[in-house]
Enzyme design. Structure first.
Site, PDB file in Angstrom:
ATOM      1  N   GLY A 217       0.795  -1.232   0.000  1.00 50.84           N
ATOM      2  CA  GLY A 217       0.000   0.000   0.000  1.00 50.84           C
ATOM      3  C   GLY A 217       0.819   1.269   0.000  1.00 50.84           C
TER       4      GLY A 217
ATOM      5  N   ASP B 253      15.890  -8.064  10.042  1.00 50.52           N
ATOM      6  CA  ASP B 253      16.999  -8.246   9.100  1.00 50.52           C
ATOM      7  C   ASP B 253      18.260  -7.484   9.526  1.00 50.52           C
ATOM      8  OD1 ASP B 253      14.957  -9.508   7.748  1.00 50.52           O
ATOM      9  OD2 ASP B 253      14.706  -7.917   6.261  1.00 50.52           O
TER      10      ASP B 253
HETATM   11  O1  F6P Z   1      11.952  -7.804   6.329  1.00 50.15           O
HETATM   12  C1  F6P Z   1      11.511  -8.667   7.334  1.00 50.15           C
HETATM   13  C2  F6P Z   1      11.154 -10.008   6.765  1.00 50.15           C
HETATM   14  O2  F6P Z   1      10.756 -10.849   7.818  1.00 50.15           O
HETATM   15  C3  F6P Z   1      12.252 -10.675   5.928  1.00 50.15           C
HETATM   16  O3  F6P Z   1      13.251 -11.260   6.723  1.00 50.15           O
HETATM   17  C4  F6P Z   1      11.447 -11.655   5.123  1.00 50.15           C
HETATM   18  O4  F6P Z   1      12.083 -11.971   3.911  1.00 50.15           O
HETATM   19  C5  F6P Z   1      10.163 -10.900   4.863  1.00 50.15           C
HETATM   20  O5  F6P Z   1      10.059  -9.891   5.860  1.00 50.15           O
HETATM   21  C6  F6P Z   1       8.928 -11.742   4.891  1.00 50.15           C
HETATM   22  O6  F6P Z   1       7.869 -10.957   4.486  1.00 50.15           O
HETATM   23  P1  F6P Z   1       6.342 -11.382   4.619  1.00 50.15           P
HETATM   24  O7  F6P Z   1       5.960 -11.202   6.066  1.00 50.15           O
HETATM   25  O8  F6P Z   1       5.628 -10.446   3.719  1.00 50.15           O
HETATM   26  O9  F6P Z   1       6.242 -12.815   4.225  1.00 50.15           O
END
Ligand code: F6P
Length: 358
Positions: free
Chosen positions: A79, A141
Site C-alpha cells: 500500500g 533483518d
Molecule cells: O523484512 C523482514 C522479513 O521478515 C524478511 O526477513 C522476510 O524476507 C520478509 O520480511 C517476509 O515478508 P512477509 O511477512 O511479507 O512474508
C-alpha cells in the site's frame, strides 16, 4: 502548546514494536504533555476516510505491552501511497490524501517505526507535505544503515539460536544434517549471529559466495573425525552462488533455500538431511531484554529530537548510545554483513564453514 504527534509502525512486524510505542507515548506525555496519535496499519491508516488513528492514553499503556509481540497499531508492507494498488490492477498516487489526513488529524509531527523501505516512502511524504518526520529503525533483518542494531533483530537471533539448540540433539542422535533456514532478506545478519551462538557447523549467507562441494567436503570431514550429525544455517537469500538456486519466483516472501539445500546435501554426501524453515516464528516472539532496552532508548530520543526542533532524522544505536543521523543517508541503502567484520572472522576462527572454502 500541546503538540500532537502521529506514530505508525510500517513494514514487517517484529519483537519490540509495542515497547517502542509505549516509550514514545510515555515520554511525550511525561516530559512535554504532548498527545500521541497511533495511526493504524502504517500509512494505510492515513488513506482511510476518516483517517484511522486514535489518541494513545499513556495511563492505558500497561507495562505488559513491553512483553507483547507484534504491534498494537497494526502494520503493512503493502500500500505505498505513491503507487497504491487499485482493484483494476493500476497503481495510483494517493500521497496527497495521506498528507491531507495528517492535517485533518491536526498533527504537528510524525514518528515512523520502520526499515529503510518504509523510511523511503515516509520521507517522500514528509518532503512533499513539509511534515517533520523522525524515524526509529526496526527490522529483524538488521540491514538499516548507520545503526548497529534495529529493534527486533536481537529477538530474531534469540529465536534462531534456540532453534539450533533444539535441532542439535536430533542431529547428534540420528546422525543427520539438520538445515535451518532463517530470514533476513538480502542480509545474513541473523544467520551468522545465530550460527555462532547456536554452534552451527556451516553458515551460508548472501554476502559470501559459497559452493555446495565445499559444504559437502566440510561435513564429510566432520563425519570422518567421528562427529555424528551436523548443523547448517542458511539465510533465505543465500542463493546467489552459481551452485545454488536463483530466487524461486518474484513472490514477496523469499523461500526454498532450506529444502533445496537439504536435498542437495543428502544427494551429494549420502548423509540423511532434514530442513527446518523458521519463517515468521522469528518475528512474533516476546522481545528479548536487549530489544526492549533498544526500544525504550530509541523511543524516548525520537520524542526528544522533535522537542529540540529536529526532523528528517533517524535515531540510531551506536556504541551502546543513542545518536541521530540524517534520514537521507539511510533510505535506499542497506547494510549487509562485512565479510571482514568481527562476526565473520569469529565464525571462521571457530571452524565454521562459510562455504567459500571447505
Ligand atoms: O523484512 C523482514 C522479513 O521478515 C524478511 O526477513 C522476510 O524476507 C520478509 O520480511 C517476509 O515478508 P512477509 O511477512 O511479507 O512474508
Amino acid at each position: 502548546m500541546t503538540k500532537r504527534i502521529g506514530l505508525l509502525t510500517s513494514g514487517g512486524d517484529c519483537g519490540g514494536l509495542n515497547a517502542v510505542i509505549r516509550a514514545v507515548a510515555l515520554r511525550a506525555a511525561a516530559a512535554y504533555r504532548w498527545e500521541v496519535f497511533g495511526i493504524r496499519n502504517g500509512s494505510m491508516g492515513l488513506l482511510r476516510q476518516p483517517p484511522d488513528a486514535e489518541c494513545l492514553d499513556p495511563a492505558r499503556l500497561d507495562v505488559a505491552m513491553m512483553r507483547l509481540g507484534g504491534t498494537i497499531l497494526g502494520t503493512t508492507n503493502k500500500g505505498d501511497p505513491f503507487a497504491f494498488p487499485m482493484p483494476d490492477g493500476s497503481l495510483r498516487d494517493r500521497s496527497q490524501e495521506a498528507i491531507d489526513a495528517y492535517h485533518a488529524l491536526r498533527l504537528d509531527a510524525l514518528i515512523g517505526i520502520g526499515g529503510d523501505g518504509s523510511f523511503a516512502i515516509l520521507r517522500r511524504l514528509a518532503q512533499q507535505g513539509g511534515l517533520p518526520l523522525v524515524g526509529i529503525p526496526k527490522t529483524i533483518d538488521n540491514d538499516v544503515r548507520d545503526t548497529e542494531a534495529s529493534v527486533g533483530y536481537d529477538t530474531a537471533v534469540a529465536v534462531a539460536t534456540e532453534a539450533l539448540d533444539r535441532l542439535q540433539p536430533t542431529a547428534a542422535s540420528h546422525d543427520r544434517v539438520m538445515v535451518l533456514e532463517v530470514m533476513g532478506r538480502d542480509a545474513g545478519h541473523i544467520a551468522i549471529a545465530a550460527g555462532i551462538a547456536g554452534g552451527a557447523d556451516v553458515v551460508l549467507v548472501p554476502e559470501i559466495g559459497w559452493r555446495l562441494d565445499h559444504v559437502v567436503k566440510h561435513i564429510a570431514a566432520l563425519r570422518a573425525s567421528g562427529r555424528t550429525g551436523a548443523l547448517v544455517v542458511v539465510a533465505e537469500a543465500a542463493g546467489q552462488s552459481d551452485e545454488s538456486p536463483k530466487p524461486v519466483d518474484d513472490a514477496p516472501a523469499l523461500h526454498g533455500m532450506g529444502h533445496w539445500l537439504s536435498h542437495r546435501l543428502a544427494a551429494a554426501s549420502g548423509a540423511e538431511a532434514r530442513a527446518t524453515v523458521l519463517g515468521h516464528v522469528q518475528r512474533g516472539a516476546m522481545p528479548t531484554a536487549e530489544d526492549r532496552l533498544l526500544a525504550a532508548a530509541l523511543g524516548v530520543r525520537a520524542v526528544d529530537l522533535l522537542a529540540e526542533g529536529k526532523a528528517d532524522r533517524m535515531v540510531a544505536w551506536w556504541n551502546r548510545k543513542v545518536i541521530d543521523v540524517p534520514l537521507d543517508k539511510v533510505v535506499g541503502r542497506s547494510r549487509t554483513i562485512d565479510p571482514d567484520g568481527t562476526l565473520v572472522t569469529t565464525a571462521r576462527a571457530l571452524g565454521i564453514c562459510l562455504g567459500d572454502k571447505a
